[in-house]
Design a protein around this motif. Structure first.
Motif, short mmCIF file in Angstrom:
data_model
loop_
_atom_site.label_atom_id
_atom_site.label_comp_id
_atom_site.label_asym_id
_atom_site.label_seq_id
_atom_site.Cartn_x
_atom_site.Cartn_y
_atom_site.Cartn_z
N ALA A 1 132.96 -16.45 70.00
CA ALA A 1 131.58 -16.58 69.53
C ALA A 1 131.41 -17.87 68.74
O ALA A 1 130.39 -18.57 68.86
CB ALA A 1 131.19 -15.37 68.68
N ARG B 1 131.41 -20.88 71.17
CA ARG B 1 130.19 -20.99 71.98
C ARG B 1 129.06 -21.68 71.21
O ARG B 1 128.17 -22.29 71.81
CB ARG B 1 129.70 -19.60 72.41
CG ARG B 1 130.57 -18.93 73.46
CD ARG B 1 129.88 -17.69 74.02
NE ARG B 1 130.82 -16.88 74.76
CZ ARG B 1 131.37 -15.75 74.32
NH1 ARG B 1 131.03 -15.29 73.12
NH2 ARG B 1 132.23 -15.08 75.04
N LEU B 2 129.09 -21.58 69.90
CA LEU B 2 128.04 -22.18 69.10
C LEU B 2 128.15 -23.70 69.03
O LEU B 2 127.16 -24.39 68.75
CB LEU B 2 128.08 -21.61 67.67
CG LEU B 2 127.79 -20.12 67.52
CD1 LEU B 2 127.96 -19.70 66.07
CD2 LEU B 2 126.39 -19.79 67.99
N THR C 1 113.50 -15.91 74.00
CA THR C 1 114.86 -15.99 73.49
C THR C 1 114.96 -17.03 72.39
O THR C 1 114.11 -17.93 72.27
CB THR C 1 115.86 -16.35 74.61
OG1 THR C 1 115.61 -17.70 75.04
CG2 THR C 1 115.72 -15.41 75.79
N PHE D 1 119.42 -17.71 65.39
CA PHE D 1 120.50 -17.84 66.37
C PHE D 1 121.86 -17.84 65.69
O PHE D 1 122.78 -17.11 66.09
CB PHE D 1 120.29 -19.14 67.16
CG PHE D 1 121.37 -19.43 68.17
CD1 PHE D 1 121.40 -18.76 69.39
CD2 PHE D 1 122.34 -20.37 67.91
CE1 PHE D 1 122.40 -19.02 70.32
CE2 PHE D 1 123.34 -20.65 68.84
CZ PHE D 1 123.36 -19.98 70.04
N ASP E 1 122.46 -14.29 64.18
CA ASP E 1 122.63 -13.22 65.15
C ASP E 1 123.90 -13.36 65.98
O ASP E 1 124.53 -12.35 66.33
CB ASP E 1 121.41 -13.19 66.09
CG ASP E 1 121.46 -12.04 67.06
OD1 ASP E 1 121.16 -10.90 66.65
OD2 ASP E 1 121.78 -12.26 68.25
N GLN E 2 124.30 -14.58 66.28
CA GLN E 2 125.43 -14.80 67.19
C GLN E 2 126.77 -14.92 66.48
O GLN E 2 127.79 -15.16 67.13
CB GLN E 2 125.17 -16.06 68.02
CG GLN E 2 123.96 -15.94 68.94
CD GLN E 2 124.13 -14.85 69.98
OE1 GLN E 2 124.97 -14.94 70.87
NE2 GLN E 2 123.34 -13.79 69.86
N TYR F 1 124.78 -20.71 78.21
CA TYR F 1 125.21 -19.94 77.04
C TYR F 1 125.16 -18.44 77.32
O TYR F 1 124.23 -17.94 77.95
CB TYR F 1 124.30 -20.25 75.84
CG TYR F 1 124.75 -19.56 74.57
CD1 TYR F 1 125.77 -20.10 73.79
CD2 TYR F 1 124.19 -18.34 74.17
CE1 TYR F 1 126.20 -19.46 72.64
CE2 TYR F 1 124.61 -17.71 73.02
CZ TYR F 1 125.62 -18.27 72.27
OH TYR F 1 126.06 -17.63 71.14
N TYR G 1 124.96 -14.88 75.50
CA TYR G 1 124.68 -14.22 74.23
C TYR G 1 125.71 -13.14 73.93
O TYR G 1 126.17 -12.43 74.83
CB TYR G 1 123.28 -13.58 74.26
CG TYR G 1 122.15 -14.57 74.13
CD1 TYR G 1 121.68 -14.96 72.88
CD2 TYR G 1 121.54 -15.10 75.27
CE1 TYR G 1 120.63 -15.85 72.76
CE2 TYR G 1 120.49 -15.99 75.15
CZ TYR G 1 120.04 -16.37 73.89
OH TYR G 1 119.01 -17.26 73.79
N ASN G 2 126.05 -13.02 72.65
CA ASN G 2 126.96 -11.98 72.22
C ASN G 2 126.19 -10.68 72.04
O ASN G 2 125.19 -10.65 71.34
CB ASN G 2 127.62 -12.35 70.88
CG ASN G 2 128.49 -13.57 71.01
OD1 ASN G 2 129.23 -13.70 71.97
ND2 ASN G 2 128.41 -14.47 70.04
N ARG G 3 126.66 -9.64 72.65
CA ARG G 3 126.03 -8.33 72.52
C ARG G 3 127.12 -7.27 72.36
O ARG G 3 128.00 -7.12 73.21
CB ARG G 3 125.21 -7.98 73.77
CG ARG G 3 123.96 -8.86 73.92
CD ARG G 3 122.93 -8.50 72.85
NE ARG G 3 121.71 -9.28 73.01
CZ ARG G 3 121.48 -10.41 72.38
NH1 ARG G 3 122.39 -10.91 71.55
NH2 ARG G 3 120.35 -11.06 72.55
#
Length: 568
Positions: free
Chosen positions: A326, A329-330, A408, A479, A482-483, A560, A562-564
């Motif tokens: 995570a 990815r940012l 988004t 962002f 949340d991520q 990208y 998204y982390n969920r």
């Protein structure tokens, strides 16, 4: 004592006494209202210094335009990078609540010293009072050292205050609860509304006091304001939700362990599937988001021959690996937003210097608008646009996309980048017109003369900046909150702030480099005489860099993931 129902408690949160947080008694808008109030006061105080700093540096401290712009950018950059330190201290040691308290006390100290640096009469050399050539009359060195020391104490305090207050405010909403999840998304919009309400008051009130009455008084008001802000924050102590980690493990240690373990297994082939034991003793295959990204970190899921002899460093969990991914990815999103930050900083430096050369009178009264007060239009456009966005645009978009936030986060960020690009094009065209009018009025070589062009020509670029901020800044802060893994959300918001810190440093570098390249044996783009400078060239350069940065942003945003879930 009555034991609360399990469904009425918030997972991962406790109240001020360390008991499970009761949903109906803690958090939500009741608590976040205190925190938004604190943010209004903090932004009023911080921008009470930063928004008009270039005027103080080129005025009482007698610095050149280039030196002052570089100093403002450097201070702003340091202030925006220090939240990484503050977030580390909060997430690894003190917690957000206590970090906010200690940072507020340091804030008050820095502002008090800053006020003192401007108020002590002995700091003003007597020979300067009647000196016609004020540019040659510089303040004593000890005053400059005292002033900048105080200024950087404020930057250090802001570094601890800014990321923790915002993360602490978002912590008051449970992202796993359907209704509170919607409120959390709305919180970031209203947070930004409150933030720029504070800045709006700064630009309307403090800049006038500083320019026309007294700088010491103009610095002293923010000091009093921060004292009130700390009192307001303490009033809400009993209502707050305090996040905690179930395993009480240092989040930085967990992530570092992933990289170390992956490095140990660098010769191994990463696993193609990940299985863990379920509650019934069987195997469960986990399909992870972005499974094909950063696969080298999956090697941390494997044991090594020497692993059993290493105490403390064991096989990493799936959650640990996903936390590390995570963060990685940012990176591309962070980097591609730097140009937006470079563009953004111009509103408090070069835009303000432009305004000093233009006709700032209102009507026939002779009243002149303080140059820095034009930043009011950024705040005003945000304050007016944000409720419209939250109450009108988001519900309409939500009906089409079925997303709680309407669009988004990455779509929101990209929209603001495009608007900032347009703002720089407008700024370049307006500056070109200002230079042309100066030529026609034959005042090019008279820097102290007022260019016969209304300062209202600058308003459209400020408004565009404000709407761009409403999209990109709010999108970025949501962002990066949340991520990020739950235990690192202060760090996530510090990363968001650091975008603007690095952007300020890059702006300083650009200005210094261009000054060197264009100033040899002629007037540079940033000449002290703005009528002989070429800020329009610089604005066109920034517009070009923005378009290039946006293309890279589109590429990385499209890919990208998204982390969920997975408790991160």
């Amino acid at each position: 004592m009555e034991v609360p129902l399990l469904g009425d408690t918030v997972a991962g949160a406790v109240d001020y006494k360390g008991r499970p947080a009761i949903r109906s008694d803690t958090g939500r808008w009741k608590s976040s209202g205190f925190i938004i109030g604190v943010e209004i006061a903090e932004r009023f105080s911080y921008c009470g210094i930063g928004s008009n700093l270039i005027t103080y540096l080129t005025g009482p401290l007698k610095q050149s335009t280039v030196t002052a712009a570089v100093n403002v950018n450097t201070w702003s950059g340091v202030a925006s990078m220090l939240p990484l330190l503050g977030a580390f201290v909060a997430d690894a040691y003190l917690g957000r609540y206590w970090t906010i308290i200690f940072a507020s006390l340091l804030y008050i100290l820095g502002l008090a010293l800053l006020t003192l640096s401007a108020m002590i009469p002995s700091f003003t050399p007597p020979c300067c009072h009647n000196n016609i050539n004020m540019t040659s009359c510089r303040p004593p060195q000890y005053q400059i050292i005292f002033f900048f020391s105080s200024l950087y104490i404020v930057a250090l305090a802001q570094g601890g205050h800014k990321p923790c207050v915002q993360a602490f405010g978002a912590d008051q909403f449970d992202g796993q609860h359907p209704e509170e999840s919607k409120s959390k998304s709305s919180f970031f919009n209203w947070w930004f509304f409150g933030l720029f309400s504070g800045i709006l008051c700064t630009n309307l009130i403090l800049t006038y006091i500083q320019d026309n009455l007294n700088w010491g008084f103009g610095f002293g008001i923010p000091c009093v304001c921060m004292i009130v802000a700390l009192a307001v924050f303490l009033l809400g102590t009993n209502t707050y939700r305090y996040s905690f980690s179930v395993d009480n493990d240092n989040p930085f240690r967990r992530i570092a362990q992933v990289f170390v373990s992956a490095a140990k297994n660098w010769r191994a082939t990463p696993p193609t599937v990940v299985t863990v034991d379920d509650e019934e003793g069987g195997d469960q295959t986990l399909l992870l988001p972005g499974a094909n990204q950063f696969r080298f970190l999956d090697k941390a899921l494997m044991a090594t021959a020497s692993e059993n002899s290493k105490k403390g460093w064991v096989v990493c969990s799936v959650n640990q690996v996903e936390e590390a991914k995570a963060l990685l990815r940012l990176g591309p999103i962070w980097a591609t937003c730097l140009v937006f930050a470079i563009v953004n900083i111009q509103s408090i430096t070069l835009f303000t210097k432009q305004a000093t050369t233009m006709d700032r009178k209102i009507g026939s009264s002779g009243f002149q608008i303080p140059p820095a007060s034009l930043q009011t239009f950024i705040s005003l456009s945000i304050v007016l646009f944000m409720p419209f966005y939250d109450r009108v645009l988001v519900p309409i978009a939500r009906d089409f996309t079925k997303k709680p936030s309407g669009i988004t986060m990455l779509q929101r960020i990209g929209t603001g980048i495009v608007l900032s690009m347009i703002a720089m094009v407008v700024a370049a065209l307006v500056e070109r017109e200002r230079l042309q009018i100066a030529i026609e009025a034959k005042i090019v070589n008279i820097p102290e003369a007022t260019v016969p062009m209304s300062v209202w020509w600058l308003v459209p670029q400020y408004i565009l900046f404000g709407i761009a901020d409403a999209f990109t800044r709010v999108g970025l802060q949501e962002f990066f909150y949340d991520q990020m893994p739950k235990d690192l959300r202060s760090v996530g918001l510090a990363l968001f702030i650091s975008v603007f810190g690095v952007g300020s440093f890059l702006s300083s570098f650009l200005i210094s480099a261009i000054e060197t390249l264009t100033g040899e044996n002629k007037d540079s783009w940033f000449s002290n005489n703005l009528n002989r400078a070429h800020l329009d060239y610089f604005y066109w350069l920034l517009a070009g860099l923005s378009s290039l940065g946006f293309l890279f942003y589109l590429h990385f945003a499209k890919s990208y993931v998204y982390n969920r879930g997975y408790n991160i």
